[in-house]
Design an enzyme around this catalytic site. Sequence first.
Site, PDB file in Angstrom:
ATOM      1  N   TYR A   1       0.824  -1.213   0.000  1.00 24.90           N
ATOM      2  CA  TYR A   1       0.000   0.000   0.000  1.00 24.90           C
ATOM      3  C   TYR A   1       0.856   1.261   0.000  1.00 24.90           C
ATOM      4  O   TYR A   1       0.653   2.167  -0.814  1.00 24.90           O
ATOM      5  CB  TYR A   1      -0.921  -0.004   1.221  1.00 24.90           C
TER       6      TYR A   1
ATOM      7  N   LYS B   1       1.277   4.113  -3.101  1.00 23.56           N
ATOM      8  CA  LYS B   1       0.918   5.532  -3.015  1.00 23.56           C
ATOM      9  C   LYS B   1       2.137   6.424  -3.311  1.00 23.56           C
ATOM     10  O   LYS B   1       1.980   7.507  -3.876  1.00 23.56           O
ATOM     11  CB  LYS B   1       0.320   5.843  -1.636  1.00 23.56           C
TER      12      LYS B   1
HETATM   13  P1  NAP Z   1     -13.244   2.206   0.723  1.00 25.64           P
HETATM   14  O1  NAP Z   1     -14.350   2.692   1.587  1.00 25.64           O
HETATM   15  O2  NAP Z   1     -12.800   0.796   0.798  1.00 25.64           O
HETATM   16  O3  NAP Z   1     -13.631   2.590  -0.787  1.00 25.64           O
HETATM   17  C1  NAP Z   1     -12.812   2.183  -1.848  1.00 25.64           C
HETATM   18  C2  NAP Z   1     -13.577   2.382  -3.129  1.00 25.64           C
HETATM   19  O4  NAP Z   1     -12.728   1.980  -4.216  1.00 25.64           O
HETATM   20  C3  NAP Z   1     -14.840   1.503  -3.196  1.00 25.64           C
HETATM   21  O5  NAP Z   1     -15.844   2.195  -3.900  1.00 25.64           O
HETATM   22  C4  NAP Z   1     -14.359   0.315  -4.009  1.00 25.64           C
HETATM   23  O6  NAP Z   1     -15.387  -0.373  -4.680  1.00 25.64           O
HETATM   24  C5  NAP Z   1     -13.453   1.043  -4.989  1.00 25.64           C
HETATM   25  N1  NAP Z   1     -12.580   0.141  -5.724  1.00 25.64           N
HETATM   26  C6  NAP Z   1     -11.667  -0.731  -5.241  1.00 25.64           C
HETATM   27  N2  NAP Z   1     -11.091  -1.397  -6.245  1.00 25.64           N
HETATM   28  C7  NAP Z   1     -11.665  -0.924  -7.395  1.00 25.64           C
HETATM   29  C8  NAP Z   1     -11.508  -1.213  -8.766  1.00 25.64           C
HETATM   30  N3  NAP Z   1     -10.647  -2.160  -9.206  1.00 25.64           N
HETATM   31  N4  NAP Z   1     -12.241  -0.517  -9.662  1.00 25.64           N
HETATM   32  C9  NAP Z   1     -13.116   0.421  -9.251  1.00 25.64           C
HETATM   33  N5  NAP Z   1     -13.343   0.709  -7.972  1.00 25.64           N
HETATM   34  C10 NAP Z   1     -12.613   0.040  -7.055  1.00 25.64           C
HETATM   35  O7  NAP Z   1     -11.901   3.049   0.971  1.00 25.64           O
HETATM   36  P2  NAP Z   1     -11.607   4.610   1.188  1.00 25.64           P
HETATM   37  O8  NAP Z   1     -10.918   4.723   2.477  1.00 25.64           O
HETATM   38  O9  NAP Z   1     -12.808   5.412   0.914  1.00 25.64           O
HETATM   39  O10 NAP Z   1     -10.506   4.831   0.062  1.00 25.64           O
HETATM   40  C11 NAP Z   1     -10.654   5.748  -1.016  1.00 25.64           C
HETATM   41  C12 NAP Z   1      -9.277   6.226  -1.406  1.00 25.64           C
HETATM   42  O11 NAP Z   1      -8.708   6.975  -0.324  1.00 25.64           O
HETATM   43  C13 NAP Z   1      -8.277   5.105  -1.698  1.00 25.64           C
HETATM   44  O12 NAP Z   1      -7.475   5.450  -2.815  1.00 25.64           O
HETATM   45  C14 NAP Z   1      -7.435   5.056  -0.435  1.00 25.64           C
HETATM   46  O13 NAP Z   1      -6.160   4.525  -0.658  1.00 25.64           O
HETATM   47  C15 NAP Z   1      -7.399   6.513  -0.075  1.00 25.64           C
HETATM   48  N6  NAP Z   1      -7.048   6.810   1.317  1.00 25.64           N
HETATM   49  C16 NAP Z   1      -7.826   6.387   2.335  1.00 25.64           C
HETATM   50  C17 NAP Z   1      -7.483   6.716   3.647  1.00 25.64           C
HETATM   51  C18 NAP Z   1      -8.314   6.291   4.828  1.00 25.64           C
HETATM   52  O14 NAP Z   1      -7.885   6.520   5.967  1.00 25.64           O
HETATM   53  N7  NAP Z   1      -9.474   5.686   4.625  1.00 25.64           N
HETATM   54  C19 NAP Z   1      -6.332   7.471   3.896  1.00 25.64           C
HETATM   55  C20 NAP Z   1      -5.552   7.896   2.843  1.00 25.64           C
HETATM   56  C21 NAP Z   1      -5.924   7.560   1.547  1.00 25.64           C
HETATM   57  P3  NAP Z   1     -16.156  -1.660  -4.011  1.00 25.64           P
HETATM   58  O15 NAP Z   1     -17.211  -1.086  -3.105  1.00 25.64           O
HETATM   59  O16 NAP Z   1     -16.701  -2.374  -5.193  1.00 25.64           O
HETATM   60  O17 NAP Z   1     -15.118  -2.434  -3.256  1.00 25.64           O
END
Ligand code: NAP
Length: 237
Positions: A160, A164
């Site tokens: 991960y 990034k």
């Molecule tokens: P999340 O709730 O797990 O949402 C992830 C989203 O990405 C879901 O809609 C998922 O779809 C979709 N996804 C995964 N693989 C995919 C694919 N191959 N094609 C299309 N869609 C796909 O996670 P989140 O925390 O909101 O993450 C969103 C972004 O923020 C990510 O890039 C993550 O790395 C980044 N981020 C998150 C955090 C944090 O603390 N949460 C911190 C820094 C960065 P499904 O519902 O079908 O699985």
Amino acid sequence: MSETRVALVTGANKGIGYEIARQLGAVGDIAVLVGARDVEKGRAAAARLGAVPVQLDVTDEASVAAAKWIEQEYGRLDILVNNAGILAERGEPPSATALEVVRRTYETNVFGVVAVTNAMLPLLRRAPAARIVNVSSGLGSLTLRTTPGHPYHGRAMLAYTSSKSALNAVTVAYAAELRDTRIKVNAADPGYCATDLNGHSGPRTPAQGATAAVRLATLDQSGPTGGFFDEDGVVPW
Ligand code: NAP
């Protein structure tokens, strides 16, 4: 060409992506396309948001089909938020991380962004001043991860964190290529937010996590390109 801007958010059926879509929709002059790999989840989220669903798995050729559909419907794309991302490991050290996990993570978090960006770029070039936002992470910051005492210092998650860091490099590369255009390309750090990605362990809400990406998606022409930002300002590479 209509006056309304058109925005596509990948992985917008839940979590931070859903909030980015919601906040972009609230701006008022932005038609939001909710990217989702699962058609039903995409439809349900779009219905809640009053947005338009687009079936898009960033790891397959769907982005090409989605670009064709957007071209037919809207003729251009003003905002692309590459938000879809996965966290596929737990706390294992780098030496115990399965190569398959690293590959799978890169397929979504890095190669997926490149595929979608390349598919959408002809449409983004047709917009008067397009914005590309890559949703990165502070965990991709080599500076923070090597700063003693920082919460990210020495954290595991080889796949991960390095994905990034690679995404940050991808951001810089596209910004350099597009520097002589009106297109701006930046990376956003949402901070540690409670979502499915991390078992809802983060202290921040997805709505808070969305704000940096929304700001970068709606930058005016005096705004930066090729940078990495959270809601408070610059994040070190
Ligand atoms: P999340 O709730 O797990 O949402 C992830 C989203 O990405 C879901 O809609 C998922 O779809 C979709 N996804 C995964 N693989 C995919 C694919 N191959 N094609 C299309 N869609 C796909 O996670 P989140 O925390 O909101 O993450 C969103 C972004 O923020 C990510 O890039 C993550 O790395 C980044 N981020 C998150 C955090 C944090 O603390 N949460 C911190 C820094 C960065 P499904 O519902 O079908 O699985």
